[in-house]
Design a protein around this motif. Structure first.
Motif, PDB file in Angstrom:
ATOM      1  N   VAL A  15      17.658  -1.980  -1.038  1.00 16.05           N
ATOM      2  CA  VAL A  15      16.906  -1.056  -1.888  1.00 16.05           C
ATOM      3  C   VAL A  15      16.289  -1.791  -3.067  1.00 16.05           C
ATOM      4  O   VAL A  15      15.135  -1.557  -3.419  1.00 16.05           O
ATOM      5  CB  VAL A  15      17.803   0.106  -2.356  1.00 16.05           C
ATOM      6  CG1 VAL A  15      17.131   0.917  -3.449  1.00 16.05           C
ATOM      7  CG2 VAL A  15      18.155   0.998  -1.175  1.00 16.05           C
ATOM      8  N   THR A  16      17.021  -2.718  -3.695  1.00 17.44           N
ATOM      9  CA  THR A  16      16.465  -3.420  -4.849  1.00 17.44           C
ATOM     10  C   THR A  16      15.400  -4.423  -4.434  1.00 17.44           C
ATOM     11  O   THR A  16      14.505  -4.717  -5.208  1.00 17.44           O
ATOM     12  CB  THR A  16      17.562  -4.137  -5.660  1.00 17.44           C
ATOM     13  OG1 THR A  16      18.277  -5.014  -4.805  1.00 17.44           O
ATOM     14  CG2 THR A  16      18.502  -3.151  -6.300  1.00 17.44           C
ATOM     15  N   ASN A  17      15.468  -4.964  -3.229  1.00 18.41           N
ATOM     16  CA  ASN A  17      14.448  -5.889  -2.765  1.00 18.41           C
ATOM     17  C   ASN A  17      13.217  -5.161  -2.240  1.00 18.41           C
ATOM     18  O   ASN A  17      12.139  -5.724  -2.193  1.00 18.41           O
ATOM     19  CB  ASN A  17      15.002  -6.813  -1.671  1.00 18.41           C
ATOM     20  CG  ASN A  17      15.921  -7.859  -2.251  1.00 18.41           C
ATOM     21  OD1 ASN A  17      15.809  -8.221  -3.412  1.00 18.41           O
ATOM     22  ND2 ASN A  17      16.852  -8.331  -1.436  1.00 18.41           N
ATOM     23  N   ALA A  18      13.363  -3.930  -1.820  1.00 16.09           N
ATOM     24  CA  ALA A  18      12.233  -3.161  -1.317  1.00 16.09           C
ATOM     25  C   ALA A  18      11.388  -2.711  -2.501  1.00 16.09           C
ATOM     26  O   ALA A  18      11.902  -2.212  -3.486  1.00 16.09           O
ATOM     27  CB  ALA A  18      12.738  -1.950  -0.533  1.00 16.09           C
ATOM     28  N   GLN A  19      10.081  -2.912  -2.377  1.00 15.43           N
ATOM     29  CA  GLN A  19       9.197  -2.598  -3.490  1.00 15.43           C
ATOM     30  C   GLN A  19       8.065  -1.709  -3.035  1.00 15.43           C
ATOM     31  O   GLN A  19       7.756  -1.623  -1.861  1.00 15.43           O
ATOM     32  CB  GLN A  19       8.615  -3.874  -4.085  1.00 15.43           C
ATOM     33  CG  GLN A  19       9.629  -4.777  -4.713  1.00 15.43           C
ATOM     34  CD  GLN A  19       8.966  -6.002  -5.312  1.00 15.43           C
ATOM     35  OE1 GLN A  19       7.826  -6.315  -5.018  1.00 15.43           O
ATOM     36  NE2 GLN A  19       9.689  -6.686  -6.160  1.00 15.43           N
ATOM     37  N   GLU A  20       7.451  -1.105  -4.007  1.00 16.75           N
ATOM     38  CA  GLU A  20       6.261  -0.297  -3.755  1.00 16.75           C
ATOM     39  C   GLU A  20       5.125  -0.814  -4.629  1.00 16.75           C
ATOM     40  O   GLU A  20       5.346  -1.555  -5.580  1.00 16.75           O
ATOM     41  CB  GLU A  20       6.547   1.173  -4.056  1.00 16.75           C
ATOM     42  CG  GLU A  20       7.547   1.802  -3.112  1.00 16.75           C
ATOM     43  CD  GLU A  20       7.149   1.752  -1.651  1.00 16.75           C
ATOM     44  OE1 GLU A  20       5.956   1.912  -1.339  1.00 16.75           O
ATOM     45  OE2 GLU A  20       8.039   1.525  -0.816  1.00 16.75           O
ATOM     46  N   PHE A  21       3.916  -0.399  -4.333  1.00 20.04           N
ATOM     47  CA  PHE A  21       2.755  -0.788  -5.119  1.00 20.04           C
ATOM     48  C   PHE A  21       2.822  -0.130  -6.495  1.00 20.04           C
ATOM     49  O   PHE A  21       3.182   1.035  -6.614  1.00 20.04           O
ATOM     50  CB  PHE A  21       1.471  -0.369  -4.396  1.00 20.04           C
ATOM     51  CG  PHE A  21       1.110  -1.285  -3.261  1.00 20.04           C
ATOM     52  CD1 PHE A  21       0.267  -2.360  -3.471  1.00 20.04           C
ATOM     53  CD2 PHE A  21       1.619  -1.072  -1.993  1.00 20.04           C
ATOM     54  CE1 PHE A  21      -0.067  -3.213  -2.425  1.00 20.04           C
ATOM     55  CE2 PHE A  21       1.297  -1.913  -0.945  1.00 20.04           C
ATOM     56  CZ  PHE A  21       0.445  -2.992  -1.165  1.00 20.04           C
ATOM     57  N   GLN A  22       2.457  -0.886  -7.530  1.00 21.19           N
ATOM     58  CA  GLN A  22       2.457  -0.405  -8.906  1.00 21.19           C
ATOM     59  C   GLN A  22       1.033  -0.474  -9.456  1.00 21.19           C
ATOM     60  O   GLN A  22       0.326  -1.482  -9.245  1.00 21.19           O
ATOM     61  CB  GLN A  22       3.368  -1.271  -9.790  1.00 21.19           C
ATOM     62  CG  GLN A  22       4.808  -1.325  -9.323  1.00 21.19           C
ATOM     63  CD  GLN A  22       5.499   0.014  -9.440  1.00 21.19           C
ATOM     64  OE1 GLN A  22       5.344   0.718 -10.425  1.00 21.19           O
ATOM     65  NE2 GLN A  22       6.253   0.378  -8.409  1.00 21.19           N
ATOM     66  N   GLU A  70     -11.440   9.428  -7.196  1.00 21.12           N
ATOM     67  CA  GLU A  70     -10.666   8.471  -7.982  1.00 21.12           C
ATOM     68  C   GLU A  70     -10.669   7.110  -7.308  1.00 21.12           C
ATOM     69  O   GLU A  70     -10.703   7.004  -6.085  1.00 21.12           O
ATOM     70  CB  GLU A  70      -9.228   8.986  -8.107  1.00 21.12           C
ATOM     71  CG  GLU A  70      -8.310   8.127  -8.887  1.00 21.12           C
ATOM     72  CD  GLU A  70      -6.900   8.697  -8.971  1.00 21.12           C
ATOM     73  OE1 GLU A  70      -6.166   8.246  -9.859  1.00 21.12           O
ATOM     74  OE2 GLU A  70      -6.529   9.566  -8.162  1.00 21.12           O
ATOM     75  N   ILE A  71     -10.597   6.060  -8.146  1.00 23.30           N
ATOM     76  CA  ILE A  71     -10.380   4.691  -7.668  1.00 23.30           C
ATOM     77  C   ILE A  71      -9.124   4.187  -8.365  1.00 23.30           C
ATOM     78  O   ILE A  71      -9.030   4.225  -9.590  1.00 23.30           O
ATOM     79  CB  ILE A  71     -11.568   3.763  -7.998  1.00 23.30           C
ATOM     80  CG1 ILE A  71     -12.841   4.263  -7.318  1.00 23.30           C
ATOM     81  CG2 ILE A  71     -11.253   2.324  -7.571  1.00 23.30           C
ATOM     82  CD1 ILE A  71     -14.087   3.488  -7.688  1.00 23.30           C
ATOM     83  N   ARG A  72      -8.131   3.764  -7.566  1.00 27.18           N
ATOM     84  CA  ARG A  72      -6.881   3.232  -8.110  1.00 27.18           C
ATOM     85  C   ARG A  72      -6.706   1.796  -7.651  1.00 27.18           C
ATOM     86  O   ARG A  72      -6.968   1.475  -6.490  1.00 27.18           O
ATOM     87  CB  ARG A  72      -5.675   4.052  -7.640  1.00 27.18           C
ATOM     88  CG  ARG A  72      -5.605   5.444  -8.201  1.00 27.18           C
ATOM     89  CD  ARG A  72      -4.328   6.177  -7.794  1.00 27.18           C
ATOM     90  NE  ARG A  72      -4.071   6.200  -6.358  1.00 27.18           N
ATOM     91  CZ  ARG A  72      -4.571   7.107  -5.521  1.00 27.18           C
ATOM     92  NH1 ARG A  72      -5.363   8.046  -5.961  1.00 27.18           N
ATOM     93  NH2 ARG A  72      -4.266   7.073  -4.241  1.00 27.18           N
ATOM     94  N   ILE A  73      -6.235   0.964  -8.560  1.00 27.09           N
ATOM     95  CA  ILE A  73      -5.938  -0.427  -8.224  1.00 27.09           C
ATOM     96  C   ILE A  73      -4.460  -0.653  -8.484  1.00 27.09           C
ATOM     97  O   ILE A  73      -3.961  -0.384  -9.580  1.00 27.09           O
ATOM     98  CB  ILE A  73      -6.800  -1.396  -9.048  1.00 27.09           C
ATOM     99  CG1 ILE A  73      -8.284  -1.134  -8.785  1.00 27.09           C
ATOM    100  CG2 ILE A  73      -6.435  -2.838  -8.715  1.00 27.09           C
ATOM    101  CD1 ILE A  73      -9.232  -1.968  -9.619  1.00 27.09           C
TER     102      ILE A  73
END
Length: 187
Positions: A15-22, A70-73
């Motif tokens: 879980v701590t190694n799994a990441q999501e886009f920020q 919307e445009i998100r980066i």
């Protein structure tokens, strides 16, 4: 008891190694301009590195500027791919009778060059029941040294019910422009 503690430790590491886009302001959209004929309402935008605007990353076309919502980066740091520092994702969202989301992915190398992946487009008439995404090694369901392009199906409570791998890409294969974008349509 030892097995339970070992299972909890392994789950915690995953879980701590799994990441999501920020969301990030490290990159920016600039130089919006009309292209083609006026009645087409097609625009082009440039994506640049914010603190170095001369470092041009990409030019993206907005098919119907009047419907642009919307445009998100966003970025995914340390995606688990050798010599890749982050994954940049540019999300362009349109709002019409049905929602349309187009995502552009770029791998950022150690020497700050960019490698583009094929874009992904998802269209939703109602609630999303499935859509297509890239999954990188350090994300949930990721595979070591591999980029997965997968169709995710959801339950009524928006948890992932099923994953169907559409393409498995070994990271060292940088021939990503051989196909057109993949579109998922939910009706």
């Amino acid at each position: 008891m030892k097995n339970l503690i070992l299972f909890a430790f392994i789950l915690g590491v995953c879980v701590t190694n799994a990441q999501e886009f920020q969301l990030t302001d490290k990159y920016n959209v600039t130089n919006q301009r009309s292209i083609g004929q006026e009645e087409e309402d097609t625009w082009a935008i440039d994506v640049v590195v914010t603190n170095n605007p001369e470092h041009h990353l990409a030019t993206l076309n907005i098919q119907d500027y009047g419907l642009l919502d919307e445009i998100r980066i966003s970025v995914l740091s340390n995606p688990g791919l050798e010599d890749i520092t982050e994954i940049l994702k540019i999300t362009i969202e349109y709002n019409t009778c049905c929602a349309s989301i187009e995502e552009f992915y770029y791998m950022v190398t150690n020497d700050s060059s960019f490698i583009a992946l094929l874009s992904v487009k998802n269209e939703y008439a109602y609630e999303p029941i499935s859509d297509i995404h890239y999954i990188f090694p350090n994300q949930p369901f990721g595979k070591e040294g591999t980029i997965l392009r997968a169709a995710l199906q959801y339950t009524e409570t928006y948890t992932i019910k099923d994953i169907k791998v559409l393409r498995s890409i070994a990271w060292n294969d940088d021939d990503f422009d051989a196909e057109d974008a993949i579109t998922a349509i939910n009706y």
